[in-house]
Design a protein around this motif. Structure first.
Motif, mmCIF file in Angstrom:
data_model
loop_
_atom_site.group_PDB
_atom_site.id
_atom_site.type_symbol
_atom_site.label_atom_id
_atom_site.label_comp_id
_atom_site.label_asym_id
_atom_site.label_seq_id
_atom_site.Cartn_x
_atom_site.Cartn_y
_atom_site.Cartn_z
ATOM 1 N N LEU A 295 -27.860 -16.791 55.579
ATOM 2 C CA LEU A 295 -27.583 -15.791 56.694
ATOM 3 C C LEU A 295 -26.341 -16.260 57.550
ATOM 4 C CD1 LEU A 295 -28.967 -13.221 57.742
ATOM 5 C CD2 LEU A 295 -30.340 -14.817 59.116
ATOM 6 N N ILE A 296 -26.250 -17.588 57.826
ATOM 7 C CA ILE A 296 -25.195 -18.046 58.618
ATOM 8 C C ILE A 296 -24.028 -18.207 57.951
ATOM 9 C CG2 ILE A 296 -24.324 -20.059 59.972
ATOM 10 C CD1 ILE A 296 -27.132 -21.008 60.741
ATOM 11 N N LEU B 23 -31.564 -19.281 55.869
ATOM 12 C CA LEU B 23 -30.920 -19.485 56.973
ATOM 13 C C LEU B 23 -29.330 -19.868 56.757
ATOM 14 C CD1 LEU B 23 -31.158 -19.540 60.025
ATOM 15 C CD2 LEU B 23 -31.552 -21.661 60.169
ATOM 16 N N SER C 131 -22.796 -16.417 55.478
ATOM 17 C CA SER C 131 -22.451 -15.247 54.802
ATOM 18 C C SER C 131 -21.191 -14.320 55.579
ATOM 19 C CB SER C 131 -23.736 -13.833 55.143
ATOM 20 O OG SER C 131 -23.075 -12.703 55.498
ATOM 21 N N THR D 148 -20.060 -11.799 56.282
ATOM 22 C CA THR D 148 -19.933 -10.981 57.491
ATOM 23 C C THR D 148 -20.580 -11.416 58.835
ATOM 24 O OG1 THR D 148 -22.018 -10.220 56.343
ATOM 25 C CG2 THR D 148 -19.880 -8.717 55.826
ATOM 26 N N THR D 149 -20.954 -12.667 58.780
ATOM 27 C CA THR D 149 -21.541 -13.391 60.078
ATOM 28 C C THR D 149 -20.408 -13.650 60.743
ATOM 29 O OG1 THR D 149 -23.448 -13.861 58.888
ATOM 30 C CG2 THR D 149 -23.187 -15.040 60.923
ATOM 31 N N LYS D 150 -20.278 -13.137 62.179
ATOM 32 C CA LYS D 150 -19.249 -13.926 63.018
ATOM 33 C C LYS D 150 -19.834 -15.296 63.614
ATOM 34 C CE LYS D 150 -16.942 -9.702 64.237
ATOM 35 N NZ LYS D 150 -17.850 -8.292 64.290
#
Lengths: 475, 280
Positions: free
Chosen positions: A248-249, A245, A251, A253-255
């Motif tokens: 994911l957060i 998680l 990364s 490219t995560t807005k």
């Protein structure tokens, strides 16, 4: 530098030297603790030390001795009430309370040990004073001694109160717990109405016995097994989930990473007992989840493939052993991942970028980078914390208790005989034994076993915990 | 290299996960505003909306719901135990971090082992010790339970103090400051973020703790209770059908201040750990 020399040598060698080489005042200090101070004109110190000795002797005579005298039997006089028809009142005899005898004896023994250490320390101090005097070195006045407590001896000032707290809340309870494990303190031997006494290792034997009357062996094996399975699953799932998680957060490219993080934090910011009690009703036999599952046909499907018994009209999320274990682990993932995500975020931020960059240049896939660089790095940093988490999960009282208490009823008669349930951890079992069945002896034995298990895992991690910090970096 | 499709799915996945994580919280929220007192097992959203649950909690205490009293009890316990534990932790941390004395390493190792000894195990013994002191069913007893052993939890604050350069203390010493003076006027001010973290985290313990409170406050008199036990009691089999929505309202009310403090605490922790003090 001279002072350093006296510190050398073993603990007892120092004591021996003080006793042999000490003058008459040092020797007198073994009887009257203040003597050595009076000789060096430290009058107030001398009075204080003598006072400590007097208090100790008074304690011994009026507190320790009467209790320790009964420590061998834990009391012999049973409570008896005699009704006096004249005054219409019942009077009690001078009965023995086994638990108070045990508790007071443990406290008394503790005080005696501390006093002996203090006593030995005192003799050494007095000898040091003698040596200083012989060498013509300065001897502190009382006010200088007091000032030292805010200076080079400041740690004594700082640590005294917290240490007393720890003795009261941690050390004494551990000693009492260990003592009770060797007695027959249970619902049939409850002070003040009844006495209990020492039984040696019988309770430990019971924990591993399987017979018609004693089913603790069976229950212990089952509960221990589930405790370990639970701890492994709970630790592993939340740990890996938290890292994924966090990846994911965080990364690139995560807005809005902060926004996502806040959403997950909200879920854990609500007090655990509120969410857990809520979720337990969420998954109740006639709860909302079951209604939805029936409506969409999931219950029927699970019945068809045999995961839910045909006689039920609902999914027994928290009421059948297999389902309950599964649901508990799932709910724990829900509870635990946000915490691990927060920790993993901190670790991920500190990952050495250059390694990842060079791996990329060498043509490694993101998957390879994750398993070959990120994971080993996180494991290296988080290794000790992982073991700490594991130990915490062995003792994860809240999740199990709040989800299953009053909801899960065991159908296994052998477990029920020992007041255990399939979903119990050792700690929840122990808690129920004490809180509902007053079986203190077995609870203490289980407590000791849990401590041994935890201590082994803790010892694995704590050498690194101490060595691994950056204590001396800035010195 | 851009992967618009992969990024899109990433955000979809995050949204799904966030929804999963927030569903129970949403349920808490909507049930608190429900017009029906028991559990609505047929629908996720209540059939009728009302503020009555909050009114019942705040304005009309009855034999089951004593929310105001519980809140006051918990607040008093939390304030005192937070004061004591923070002072204890900071004192121990300084002794362990800045001072060098005989037996320091041994004390540290011993504390780490003792601290790993789980609370629930010692509860029975602590209960009896406090009972023989006459401190069960008293708030003083609860404060002792939450704060007396807190000195063991010094690792985080000590870790922070370790990053304060020794040269700072050395300089103060050269100017004639005593160790106590260095502690109060040099080190403690530098530790502000981590002390705030410590204050909040120890303040939160009594609000979230359930086990100790249940064991220690067992008289059955509801005006003695803390919020946690009071709310738990509402879910009793005989009460749940009349009080479940009230429980949700109570849970929601307590969650708001707690969540704010929790988020604040996380912030202080991150500041403390990543920012460090004055390095170098």
């Amino acid at each position: 530098m001279n002072e350093q020399n006296y510190r050398k040598g073993g603990y007892f060698r120092d004591l021996g030297r003080a006793l042999v080489k000490g003058d008459i005042w040092v020797k007198l200090s073994t009887l009257l603790m203040g003597a050595g101070y009076f000789a060096r004109k430290q009058i107030i110190n001398g009075i204080l030390m003598t006072l400590v000795e007097v208090v100790f002797i008074v304690l011994c005579v009026f507190y320790a001795a009467p209790n320790l005298a009964k420590f061998g039997t834990l009391g012999t006089v049973q409570l008896e009430q005699t009704f006096d028809p004249v005054t219409m009142q019942s009077t009690m005899n001078d009965y023995d309370n086994s638990f108070l005898i045990l508790l007071n004896s443990v406290i008394a023994l503790f005080i005696i040990v501390v006093f002996v250490l203090f006593y030995i320390h005192n003799i050494k101090t007095v000898y040091t004073l003698q040596v200083r005097k012989e060498k013509g070195l300065h001897i502190n006045s009382f006010s200088e001694d007091l000032r030292a407590l805010t200076n080079e001896k400041f740690h004594i000032t700082l640590l005294t109160l917290p240490a007393i707290g720890v003795i009261l809340m941690n050390i004494l309870p551990i000693l009492v717990l260990v003592a009770v494990a060797f007695t027959n303190y249970d619902q049939n031997h409850m002070p003040p109405n009844a006495l209990f006494t020492w039984v040696g290792f019988r309770n430990f034997k019971n924990l591993f016995t399987n017979s018609i009357t004693v089913t603790f062996g069976y229950a212990f094996k089952k509960v221990l097994g589930w405790t370990l399975i639970w701890a492994v699953f709970a630790t592993a799932t939340t740990f890996i989930g938290g890292i994924l998680l966090a990846k994911l957060i965080n990364s690139k490219t995560t807005k809005w990473p902060k926004f996502w993080r806040t959403l997950f934090i909200i879920a854990i910011a609500v007090p655990q007992f509120v969410t857990l009690l809520l979720v337990r009703n969420f998954f109740a036999d006639n709860g909302i989840v079951n209604t939805i599952c029936t409506n969409i046909g999931l219950t029927g499907f699970l019945q068809n493939i045999g995961l839910v018994s045909k006689s039920l009209t609902y999914i027994p999320f928290l009421t059948s052993p297999g389902w309950a274990k599964f649901t508990i682990i799932i709910i724990n993932i829900w509870v635990g991942i946000p915490y691990q995500m927060l920790i993993a975020t901190g670790v991920l931020m500190n990952i050495p970028e250059d390694q990842i960059e060079s791996a990329k240049i060498d043509g490694a896939s993101p998957f390879q980078i994750f398993w070959k660089i990120t994971m080993p790095y996180i494991l290296f940093i988080q290794g000790p914390a992982l073991i700490t988490d594991f130990v915490k999960n062995i003792n994860n009282f809240n999740v199990i208790y709040l989800l299953t208490q009053d909801v899960f009823v065991t159908k296994d008669q052998l477990l029920a005989n020992s007041n255990a349930k399939e979903v119990d951890l050792l700690v929840t079992w122990l808690f129920r034994l004490t809180n509902e069945y007053y079986n203190y002896k077995m609870a203490s034995v289980i407590g000791i076993i849990v401590f041994i298990i935890c201590a082994v895992f803790t010892l694995l991690s704590f050498t690194r915990l101490i060595r691994g910090n950056r204590e001396e970096d800035f010195r | 290299m851009k992967h618009p499709i992969r990024d899109f799915f990433k955000h979809v996945l995050l949204t799904i996960l966030a929804v999963i994580w927030l569903i129970p919280i949403l349920w808490l929220f909507v049930t608190a505003f429900s017009g029906y007192k028991g559990i609505n097992t047929a629908h996720f959203f209540p059939d009728s909306w009302s503020l009555d649950n909050f009114k019942q909690i705040l304005i009309r205490p009855d034999s089951v719901v004593q929310y105001g009293v519980w809140f006051k009890n918990t607040l008093i316990i939390a304030i005192f135990s937070c004061l004591i534990s923070t002072i204890f932790v900071v004192m121990v941390s300084y002794a362990m971090s800045a001072m060098r004395f005989n037996g320091r390493k041994q004390i540290m190792s011993g504390s780490i082992i003792l601290n790993m000894f789980p609370g629930p195990l010692l509860m029975i013994a602590i209960y009896f010790i406090l009972k023989s002191l006459g401190l069960t069913n008293s708030h003083l007893g609860m404060i002792i339970v939450y704060s007396a052993g807190s000195g063991l939890g010094f690792l985080i604050v000590k870790g922070f103090m370790d990053t304060i350069p020794a040269s700072l203390r050395e300089a103060a010493r050269l100017e004639g400051a005593s160790e106590a003076k260095i502690f109060t006027s040099v080190v403690v001010p530098l530790c502000k973020p981590i002390i705030v973290y410590q204050i909040i985290s120890s303040f939160l313990i009594p609000w979230g703790d359930f086990v100790f409170a249940k064991l220690m406050l067992n008289s059955g008199i509801s005006t003695d209770w803390t919020v946690a036990i009071g709310l738990y009691n509402m879910l009793n089999k005989s009460l749940i059908n009349k009080y479940f929505s009230v429980f949700c309202a109570g849970g929601l009310l307590i969650s708001i201040p707690i969540s704010i403090l929790f988020v604040l605490m996380q912030k202080c922790y991150v500041e403390g750990v990543t920012g460090g003090a004055v390095k170098g």
